[in-house]
Write an enzyme that holds these catalytic residues in place. Structure first.
Site, PDB file in Angstrom:
ATOM      1  N   LYS A 121       0.847  -1.202   0.000  1.00  0.00           N
ATOM      2  CA  LYS A 121       0.000   0.000   0.000  1.00  0.00           C
ATOM      3  C   LYS A 121       0.879   1.248   0.000  1.00  0.00           C
ATOM      4  O   LYS A 121       0.545   2.246  -0.618  1.00  0.00           O
ATOM      5  CB  LYS A 121      -0.950  -0.012   1.193  1.00  0.00           C
ATOM      6  CG  LYS A 121      -1.968  -1.145   1.112  1.00  0.00           C
ATOM      7  CD  LYS A 121      -2.920  -1.140   2.286  1.00  0.00           C
ATOM      8  CE  LYS A 121      -3.676  -2.447   2.391  1.00  0.00           C
ATOM      9  NZ  LYS A 121      -2.835  -3.576   2.861  1.00  0.00           N
ATOM     10  N   CYS A 236      -8.070  -7.003   7.151  1.00  0.00           N
ATOM     11  CA  CYS A 236      -8.351  -8.135   6.260  1.00  0.00           C
ATOM     12  C   CYS A 236      -9.041  -9.232   7.070  1.00  0.00           C
ATOM     13  O   CYS A 236      -8.646 -10.394   7.027  1.00  0.00           O
ATOM     14  CB  CYS A 236      -7.084  -8.640   5.580  1.00  0.00           C
ATOM     15  SG  CYS A 236      -5.783  -9.119   6.713  1.00  0.00           S
TER      16      CYS A 236
END
Lengths: 307, 176
Positions: A121, A236
């Site tokens: 990211k 997640c």
């Protein structure tokens, strides 16, 4: 289902309660996850990489994001291709890319990535910032910081400053950021297709432990963001205790923050077990492997009005 | 903890000379550079996008590592890629596709696999290019241009290659 798919019974009953069409999910989790690459547009174009990968035998198709491609056939390891080593793309799930997209960092001067390793990211944020401004990236793990460093190098990132420290200490910088990404450490229920040992390593205690830490980290993220700034909170995992409950708790305890809508995914939960949650949590989004073709993921977007 | 500082006038002069040698003087004009000096006096050069000098903490890594400064700048892999992309004239060897796949696993270069080269001396640092003219590594010539394509003989030693990003990622120890 617990017997058929080798899960502890408590996980099966939880998933049935919170996930739409859970039986299909269990079936889906048995196959390898779909594979995506994010093109590093600092170094290459989407068209070039599509063409080059096709030439060496990969089958590639477009995804819902213009700079993310899905690999549908992989004749040999993508990671060993010259294009990967040259930093032309990053192997990264679509869900992670969606979180960065929601951060909307393209015009930002100062951005914080609170738990950056291994840098997927981080490198995408740097790309969105067009390698300009300053991106402060922080992680506690020395070993994972090393991976981040190599990924930053490979991707040709120039605007990132990497710190080996606890994200809670970012207040010590004395800075206020335009954008903050907190991809919080979590129980990882959403990445079972990548690591099946999670099925049996997972415990209810882990969820509680993660949720406590996430509350502290998210509170820190909100405190170091400028008025007008955006905080993306993602995990997640499917666990509401680590997702909607964390967000709800901060919404109730802090003033000057509100939830902004996230574009893609199923609506966040507004009730769970005995809890009734803030109605704006429908604007947060849940991603499910069997529905969205991603890993399991949760994204909440905060706008800071004042702080 | 290592700190980053601005280059001195003397260091800037050496850097500019090196950028000229590698054909990237124009590219580095007005770019922000920082130096990190480690305990052993090794001076590492970083290319930065913005001055973040106000941050009162020491990062473990900042910007893009472009090389180590001694008498000249010894380029890093990141720098090799900048040179391959930006420079018009620079020391290089271009290798065929088969050699490319060996280079990225750390292998040296045989003369037969070199398809193009710049005029070079023995013991010269060169950028290793693939058939797309992308910088896939750094090499050291074992011969001058006359013998650099000698068949059946290693003529360029692999000093660094892009496969290191993956090979070294999992090792422990210093990052540089």
């Amino acid at each position: 289902m617990a017997q058929k798919y080798h899960y502890p019974v408590w996980i099966v009953s939880r998933f049935i309660n919170i996930i739409p069409n859970a039986s299909k999910l269990f079936q889906y989790l048995e196959s390898p996850p779909r594979k995506y690459i994010r093109i590093n547009t600092l170094k290459a174009t989407v068209g070039e990489i599509m063409e080059r990968l096709k030439c060496i035998g990969f089958e590639v198709r477009k995804s819902i994001l213009s700079d993310v491609l899905e690999i549908t056939s992989e004749p040999f390891s993508l990671g060993s291709t010259v294009e990967h080593l040259l930093g032309y793309f990053y192997i990264q799930d679509l869900s992670s890319c969606l979180a960065v997209r929601e951060l909307d960092a393209s015009d930002s001067k100062l951005v914080l990535d609170m738990t950056c390793a291994p840098g997927g990211k981080t490198t995408y944020i740097a790309q969105k910032m067009n390698n300009a401004g300053a991106l402060i990236a922080v992680d506690t793990s020395r070993r994972r910081i090393r991976s981040t460093y190599f990924n930053l190098m490979r991707c040709g990132i120039q605007n990132t400053h990497l710190y080996n420290m606890d994200a809670i200490d970012v207040t010590k910088f004395g800075l206020k950021f335009d954008r903050v990404l907190l991809d919080a450490p979590c129980s990882c229920e959403g990445v079972i297709p990548r690591d099946r040992s999670l099925k049996n390593r997972h415990t209810p205690g882990l969820i509680d432990k993660c949720a406590q830490r996430q509350l502290i980290l998210l509170d820190t993220a909100l405190r170091v963001t400028k008025p007008g700034g955006i905080v993306i909170y993602s995990t997640c995992t499917f666990a509401p205790e680590e997702n909607e409950l964390v967000v709800n708790s901060l919404l109730n305890s802090r003033e000057g923050i509100r939830i902004e809508p996230v574009d893609f995914g199923n609506d966040g939960l507004t009730s769970f077990s005995d809890y009734s949650l803030d109605s704006t949590l429908t604007a947060t989004k849940r991603l499910y492997p069997h529905i969205h073709g991603t890993l399991g993921f949760y994204i909440a977007k905060f706008k800071i009005d004042f702080g | 903890m290592d700190s980053y500082r601005k280059p001195t006038e003397l260091e800037l002069t050496i850097l500019k000379r090196s950028f000229s040698k590698w054909g990237v003087f124009e590219y580095f004009k007005n770019k922000l550079l920082a130096i990190r000096t480690q305990g052993d006096d090794k001076r590492q050069i970083f290319l930065l996008s913005t001055d973040v000098g106000d941050i009162d903490r020491f990062p473990v890594y900042s910007g893009l590592y472009i090389g180590t400064l001694g008498k000249y700048l010894s380029p890093s892999l990141g720098m090799a890629q900048i040179i391959a992309k930006e420079a018009k004239i620079f020391p290089f060897v271009k290798v065929n596709r088969k050699a490319e796949s060996l280079v990225i696993y750390g292998r040296d270069i045989f003369g037969d696999s070199i398809v193009e080269y710049s005029v070079s001396k023995e013991n010269e640092v060169v950028i290793i290019l693939n058939m797309h003219s992308e910088g896939i590594g750094l090499g050291l010539t074992r011969h001058d241009s006359t013998f650099i394509t000698t068949k059946g003989k290693v003529t360029v030693t692999n000093v660094a290659d892009i496969g290191q990003y993956i090979r070294e990622e999992r090792l422990s120890g210093s990052m540089f």
